[in-house]
Enzyme design. Structure first.
Site, mmCIF file in Angstrom:
data_model
loop_
_atom_site.group_PDB
_atom_site.id
_atom_site.type_symbol
_atom_site.label_atom_id
_atom_site.label_comp_id
_atom_site.label_asym_id
_atom_site.label_seq_id
_atom_site.Cartn_x
_atom_site.Cartn_y
_atom_site.Cartn_z
ATOM 1 N N ASP A 446 88.849 14.571 26.992
ATOM 2 C CA ASP A 446 87.936 15.562 27.561
ATOM 3 C C ASP A 446 86.804 15.757 26.550
ATOM 4 O OD1 ASP A 446 86.954 17.797 29.134
ATOM 5 O OD2 ASP A 446 87.834 19.077 27.587
ATOM 6 N N ASP A 626 91.713 20.332 26.593
ATOM 7 C CA ASP A 626 91.965 21.700 26.140
ATOM 8 C C ASP A 626 91.761 22.755 27.211
ATOM 9 O OD1 ASP A 626 89.069 21.612 26.233
ATOM 10 O OD2 ASP A 626 89.113 23.421 24.996
#
Length: 727
Positions: A446, A626
């Site tokens: 990500d 996250d």
């Protein structure tokens, strides 16, 4: 205030549900969701048996097991009760209890760990005492003295075994009741036969008793069980963490005023008000008001986006600046946030189907042990006609093949590897995470909050004269917008003092305006100040009729990001970047890190689909993320990592938590995982060679149960020492 293009909701499929369709479905009977606790399941085989048995039951539409939480979620027709399903599972040999969907299992997990530790401590204390008594017998005690020591040993060992070995006895009985075998069956047989033969020899004043062997078996096996338990104890369901983000109540507007109602009472078409600073409780369309909305939880966008009339918002987003009136299109279980929790639950169940090395070994080990012991007993009865001798030899075979080394092979290595990685700032949460990490050939990152810190930094302050900086600081310091906060911090660190302004006010969704002397000044979105937006993240300042002044911002790179990407590439792994952020910043970061495969503006379901597509192509995917929008992808990946700064939902969905800010340990973790898997295979080889040598000796009648217990202990110590080579 950002240059990001307005995008659709995180859940475009639920934009507006036609009222006619809702009415048509209102009379249809809804399915019942039943949640059951399964305290005795422990492997991939249990998952298959439970799901197959429940899916065959009348009225059951689907059953999904979560091994981490030891639960099964069942979708069934409305007339199916939890008691019906408990009966089905009881016939399969599994204990089951109905659960409330909101209950967490942390307390039960802690209690189970304390229970194993207590039983292990009792077995260890008794084992040491019986061994002291055995020393006297080995030293030459005979006749009445020897019998006395044997009876004292029996008085210590039998109650201890009855208490400490209960976990093995219960699991073995459950398996046998369902006409199947598991690893606890040979374990229980070895313990019971060692204790039973010892008591039999003691009653006949025999020379040898093996109470110390039975206690040693119990102690070593409990030690392995506890090590395995500790690696699982920190895992919780990310789906449950997502549920905690759902807003329980909303402010509904009615012809008579406002009323606070539960989310379950809302219907499509209702109008709700969302105050500044509040989380959006439903999926819907804005009918009045304008503001900026923080979508970072759902989409990963690092900066808020403008939201005005006819904009689509989703449950879980945060309203930052102005009040909004929203027409409900989906609420409660139909909202995008709740469906994301369902995505995570499905992904967790899929990942729990991973069959570990220990499980694969156990599938062939248990029946083999029983056949060997039976062969030894029958063969010696036929050859010698001495049932007592045949039984002793059968017991020796069971003890010498007792899977202590097999039971310790994986937990010992996992504990050693976890300790090594913990020193590097990584917490291993799942017992099979290292095995899965060693298989990885593709890494998916990500962007915001993972490869970057997720906080903007002013990047061109040095390009502006002091007077412009003073005006910009005076305006920005009056806003809580992330870009304004970043500019304020940077200007103050540079020693800039704010200009004196009057009539300062914030225009929700646009920016801050005021007067500098008699000159109007504005700081905010490009269109609002008359500027043309570029591709970079920026805020704009306009002083009077002057040309708009651009202040650019960049997301700071997380420490160790470049090293981590470089390390994975050096290991021959493919590296991908998938982000919910806009195209320009994603492309810039990908070029900076040398990542060729990247996707921008990805919704949560897009990330899940991408990870699933890679998996379907035969690749073993490591997902590093996250955010809430990463949770389902984290749970669905072959193995996953999240920083300690991640949201609870992402952190608990992952297998490994990165405790510090530095990403560089990720490359070392993959190498350590490979070494750990190699050590596990070496331990299985050691256990196999041990059995290859020891079993023929026991079958030939040259090993007493006591000698078998000593050999078993030696093999357990050997695999433990081999595991310590990882440190």
């Amino acid at each position: 205030m950002t240059t990001l293009a307005q995008r659709p909701s995180a859940c475009p499929a639920c934009a507006i549900a036609p009222a006619a369709e809702a009415v048509g479905k209102a009379d249809a009977p809804s399915d019942t969701r039943i949640l059951l606790s399964l305290p005795t399941i422990h492997c991939a085989g249990c998952i298959s048996a439970v799901e197959r048995g429940l899916n065959a039951a009348p009225g059951v539409r689907s059953a999904r097991v979560n091994l981490t939480l030891k639960r099964v979620s069942v979708e069934a027709e409305h007339d199916v009760s939890a008691e019906d399903l408990v009966d089905v599972l009881d016939r399969l040999g599994y204990e089951a209890h109905e659960l409330d969907a909101g209950i967490l299992s942390a307390t039960a997990t802690d209690r189970a760990g304390r229970d194993i530790l207590m039983r292990m401590a009792v077995a260890g204390f008794a084992m040491m005492n019986v061994m002291l008594l055995s020393v006297a017998i080995w030293s030459g005690a005979a006749d009445a003295t020897r019998d006395m020591f044997h009876w004292i040993s029996a008085a210590i060992a039998l109650p201890t075994i009855a208490f400490s070995a209960q976990p093995f006895f219960r699991n073995a009985w459950t398996a046998l009741s369902a006409r199947r075998l598991n690893m606890d069956v040979p374990i229980s047989l070895a313990i019971l036969l060692a204790a039973g033969m010892s008591l039999y020899e003691t009653m006949l004043s025999g020379r040898h008793a093996y109470f110390d062997a039975a206690l040693s078996l119990t102690f070593f096996l409990l030690a392995g069980r506890y090590l395995d338990h500790r690696t699982r104890a920190v895992a919780r369901s990310a789906a449950e963490e997502l549920a905690a983000l759902e807003v329980p109540r909303a402010l509904r507007l009615t012809p008579t005023g406002e009323e606070t109602v539960a989310i379950a009472e809302l219907a499509v078409g209702d109008i709700v008000r969302v105050k500044p600073g509040g989380r959006v409780p439903v999926d819907g369309i804005i009918t009045d008001g304008q503001s900026e909305v923080d979508r970072s939880l759902l989409t990963g966008e690092s900066l808020p986006v403008f939201a005005g009339k006819d904009s689509i918002v989703s449950a879980g987003e945060v309203n930052l600046t102005g009040p909004l009136t929203v027409r409900v299109t989906a609420a409660g279980e139909e909202s995008s946030l709740h469906r994301m929790a369902d995505l995570v639950a499905v992904a967790e169940s899929s990942r729990n189907r991973y069959t570990s090395l220990a499980d694969r070994a156990a599938q062939i080990y248990a029946p083999g042990v029983h056949l060997l012991a039976l062969f030894a007993f029958v063969g010696w009865v036929v050859a010698s006609g001495d049932v007592r001798l045949a039984l002793n030899i059968a017991v020796a075979v069971l003890i010498i093949t007792c899977p202590c080394a097999l039971g310790l092979a994986v937990p010992a290595v996992t504990t050693a590897a976890s300790g090594r990685l913990f020193k590097r700032g990584m917490l291993i949460k799942d017992g099979t995470a290292l095995e899965r990490l060693a298989e990885v050939d593709t890494v998916v990152f990500d962007k915001t909050g993972t490869l970057t810190m997720g906080t903007p930094e002013a990047s061109n302050l040095g390009d502006h004269p002091r007077r412009e900086l003073e005006v910009a600081l005076a305006l920005a310091s009056q806003s809580a917008h992330p870009l304004a906060v970043a500019l304020t911090d940077a200007a103050r660190k540079a020693g800039i003092a704010p200009a004196r302004l009057g009539d300062v006010k914030e225009v929700p969704g646009y920016g801050i305006e005021g007067t500098w002397g008699q000159i109007p000044v504005r700081f905010g979105r490009a269109a609002w100040v008359g500027a043309t937006a570029g591709t970079s993240t920026a805020a704009w300042l306009r002083i009077g009729d002057g040309e708009p002044i651009e202040f650019t911002f960049a997301d700071s790179l997380r420490p160790g990001a470049e090293e981590a990407v470089r390390a994975f590439k050096a290991q021959g792994k493919a590296v991908h970047l998938i982000s919910g952020d806009a195209t320009a910043p994603v492309a810039e970061l990908a070029a900076r890190l040398g990542i060729d495969a990247w996707v921008a503006e990805a919704l949560p379901e897009d990330k899940v689909a991408r990870v699933q597509a890679l998996s379907d192509a035969g690749q073993k995917v490591l997902m590093v993320g996250d955010g809430l929008n990463d949770a389902a992808a984290l749970a669905g990946a072959h193995v996953s990592v999240s920083p300690a700064t991640a949201l609870d939902a992402a952190r608990v969905a992952s297998d490994i938590v990165l405790l510090g800010k530095d990403l560089s340990p990720l490359g070392d973790a993959a190498i350590t995982a490979g070494k750990a898997t190699q050590r596990i295979k070496e331990n299985f080889t050691i256990a196999g060679l041990y059995n290859l040598i020891a079993v023929p000796i026991a079958l030939a009648g040259f090993a007493t149960p006591l000698a078998a217990a000593l050999a078993m202990s030696a093999s357990s110590i050997t695999v433990s020492l081999n595991a310590l080579r990882l440190r």
